[in-house]
Design an enzyme around this catalytic site. Sequence first.
Site, PDB file in Angstrom:
ATOM      1  N   ARG A 144       0.807  -1.209   0.000  1.00  0.00           N
ATOM      2  CA  ARG A 144       0.000   0.000   0.000  1.00  0.00           C
ATOM      3  C   ARG A 144       0.848   1.270   0.000  1.00  0.00           C
ATOM      4  NH1 ARG A 144      -4.097  -1.898   2.341  1.00  0.00           N
ATOM      5  NH2 ARG A 144      -2.512  -2.939   3.543  1.00  0.00           N
ATOM      6  N   THR A 145       1.735   1.370   0.950  1.00  0.00           N
ATOM      7  CA  THR A 145       2.497   2.612   1.099  1.00  0.00           C
ATOM      8  C   THR A 145       3.409   2.851  -0.102  1.00  0.00           C
ATOM      9  OG1 THR A 145       2.421   2.321   3.484  1.00  0.00           O
ATOM     10  CG2 THR A 145       4.021   3.898   2.652  1.00  0.00           C
ATOM     11  N   LYS A 176      23.630  -8.638   0.721  1.00  0.00           N
ATOM     12  CA  LYS A 176      25.044  -9.016   0.631  1.00  0.00           C
ATOM     13  C   LYS A 176      25.843  -8.470   1.807  1.00  0.00           C
ATOM     14  CE  LYS A 176      24.655  -8.707  -4.378  1.00  0.00           C
ATOM     15  NZ  LYS A 176      24.850  -7.736  -5.454  1.00  0.00           N
ATOM     16  N   ARG A 191      11.289   3.100   4.026  1.00  0.00           N
ATOM     17  CA  ARG A 191      10.608   2.240   4.994  1.00  0.00           C
ATOM     18  C   ARG A 191      11.669   1.308   5.562  1.00  0.00           C
ATOM     19  NH1 ARG A 191       5.623  -0.740   5.477  1.00  0.00           N
ATOM     20  NH2 ARG A 191       4.724   1.341   5.367  1.00  0.00           N
ATOM     21  N   HIS A 206       5.049   6.758  11.444  1.00  0.00           N
ATOM     22  CA  HIS A 206       4.619   6.570  10.063  1.00  0.00           C
ATOM     23  C   HIS A 206       3.847   7.846   9.720  1.00  0.00           C
ATOM     24  CE1 HIS A 206       3.394   4.970   6.372  1.00  0.00           C
ATOM     25  NE2 HIS A 206       2.804   3.861   6.725  1.00  0.00           N
TER      26      HIS A 206
END
Lengths: 429, 330
Positions: free
Chosen positions: B75-76, B103, B125, B153
């Site tokens: 969604r975001t 890695k 995020r 958020h």
Amino acid sequence: MKLLLKGGRVIDPGIGKDGEFDVLVEDGRIVKINRSIAPDGAEVLELGKGWIVAPGLIDIHVHLREPGQEHKETIASGAAAAVAGGFSGIACMPNTDPVNDHAGITQFIIKKATDANLARVYPIGAVSIGSRGEQLAELGEQKSAGCVAFSDDGRPVATALLMRRALEYAGMLGVPIVDHCEDPSLKGDGVAHEGFHASALGLRGIPGLAESLMVERDVSLAELTGAHVHICHMSARQSLRAVRAGKERGVRVTCEVAPHHFTLTDEALDGPIKYDTNLKMNPPLREPADRDAMLEGIADGTVDAIATDHAPHHADEKMVEFDRAPFGITGLETAVPLVFDRLVHAGRISVKRAIELLSTNPARVLNLPGGSLAEGAPADIVVIDPDRRVTIDASRHVSKSKNTPFNGWELRGAVAYTLVGGRIVHRSA
Amino acid sequence: MNVDAPVLPTSSKSDGATQLRSRHLLGIAGLGAGEIALILDTAEAMKEVGTRPIKKVPALRGRTVVNLFFEPSTRTRTSFEIAEKRLSADTLSIATATSSVTKGETLIDTVRNLEAMSPDMIVMRHASSGAPHLLSRVGRAAVINAGDGMHEHPTQALLDAFTIREHKGRLAGLKVAIVGDLLHSRVLRSNVLLLNTMGADVCLCGPSTLMPAGIERFDVRSTSAIDEAVEGADVVMMLRIQQERMTGHFIPSLREYFALFGLTPERLRRAKDDVIVMHPGPMNRGVEIDSEVADGPYSVILEQVSNGVAVRMAVLYLLAGHDSAEPLKA
């Protein structure tokens, strides 16, 4: 080879000496302390007015990282940081790689320390093999090799049974168990003190009880076994209460507090640099009531020693997300300014008590030589200028690592000289 | 292409704020009421762009925006991508599975490598609280926090506020109940900060095991009785409860959680008649919310998603303004 320390205020709480005396050192030993000693061919150190001459400081809780993590610190660099901070003796924790759970590793550490020829280094051996908490390490062999105490520091002895046996066995050998108290299930994957600030920043919490529950357990086990337990880096007010109660009923328990735990609180996490990993250590910075309890214990005698928990980490390791950063900060080179500024000049303790906490008592807790200016004793001496203003500059620290939250702090109190065995190993006059 | 400028807010409407003070959006913390109002007012103009046949304006033409997602998100991430494209930015999205992070590269090195290619903005995020703050200290690009660990958020709280304001015309004085996993929720922290700043009356509700320590200093009411929280509420906001919470001994079972804290039509009757029900998603039907409520007449859950695009356009636009973005004119 003679050296005369002239004009200082000599303080040795162990023998009850406090006054203006000269100190004559010859062939590595203190030979005379008197009102006014003629140089008579000795090299003279003229000390400033009010400078303190005390037994060399002893830090009974440092991490030297060698063998295994020499990019953070080596025995030589740690010993150099020690003398730069006024410490003539340090006891190093066994959580190296490999863990110091064997006489061979103890001998290696002692060899490296001898080569460095700076501070005296006293190894602390592991309680259990690999500090895994499963099987007792060969404590007797390790003691013979030079270990002065045993600890699984950083990895608490999780079962009461192993701690009981360790206390009984170490008690037989006449050495203390140095105890990192932490209930692993309550600590969980916490990274900061459980309270408002961790909650607001979304950091997983470590409650004070994660520490104090194990303090209570181990004070009781020391009572049961009659052995000596020394509680490391206390941070929670409940821990102090448990130690105080143990002492009152005659249990052989001693304890230490680190400078950051009497100076800072978790409010620092909400400072100008959010998520500063130099504020991440274990145990964590706790709330004001805990910090105040540490100050009270330091003033009233419940706290036996100030130990830095010097925990060097490479800058790369700290330049990561807060929850991924390793726990720990350096401490050897900031301890004296913090003790003098925050405790002595703040009027909380006397200079005598400061020396007791930094030298006399640490020596007693681990039965170490030193911590005394008695005539005939090795000339391990620190000279402190209590009024010198310093600005902490981590970039100029001798330690290989610079992970201190005190960078840029302006404090009052500094080390002028450190002598080990009569030799001037640090000079900042 | 239709590139008419959206009708942007005037300063009088946003308590005098005409731009954001910080060049980053790391959280709601630090935003004043005027800045929040400015973002919401700007989002109104941006929402209008989304109703046009050609949903595009040239405001961020020539700007490069990197969406750096270290945690799965549908969604975001989609919402940010659409917002960026509607503003004509050049965008690219990186998910951990395809980056060097697997890695063993550190966050700093990943970011420094990205920065070497001169992006203007990074939308991040990350599972660690504070990761965007670290990024903002080492990089040159403006940083937008798209969710950091259990911390904040901010664009979610802004789109929630936008949705509430659309329905209620205001935020001040509204009774807002927020129910669920208070401890682990970044949506909660941003919403509490925003709603408090805007003068709403917030009541938090969740199991005692999922209450953050020091909640009394969040300056809101809190309770473990959902009926009490929902009573007279203008807004009921449900938070997701994660399946793995059982392993930390937080709750005994999802079944019991629904019995004690699930939002059912019966419980919702205690709220005001014109209550709106919100959820940041992804929803667990039958765990924190009854499907009948989620899909019912009071639910604005899908509107939240639509509004997300407009709010993110507003944030991108306002932050770009710090480096004198292309004027919104053709």
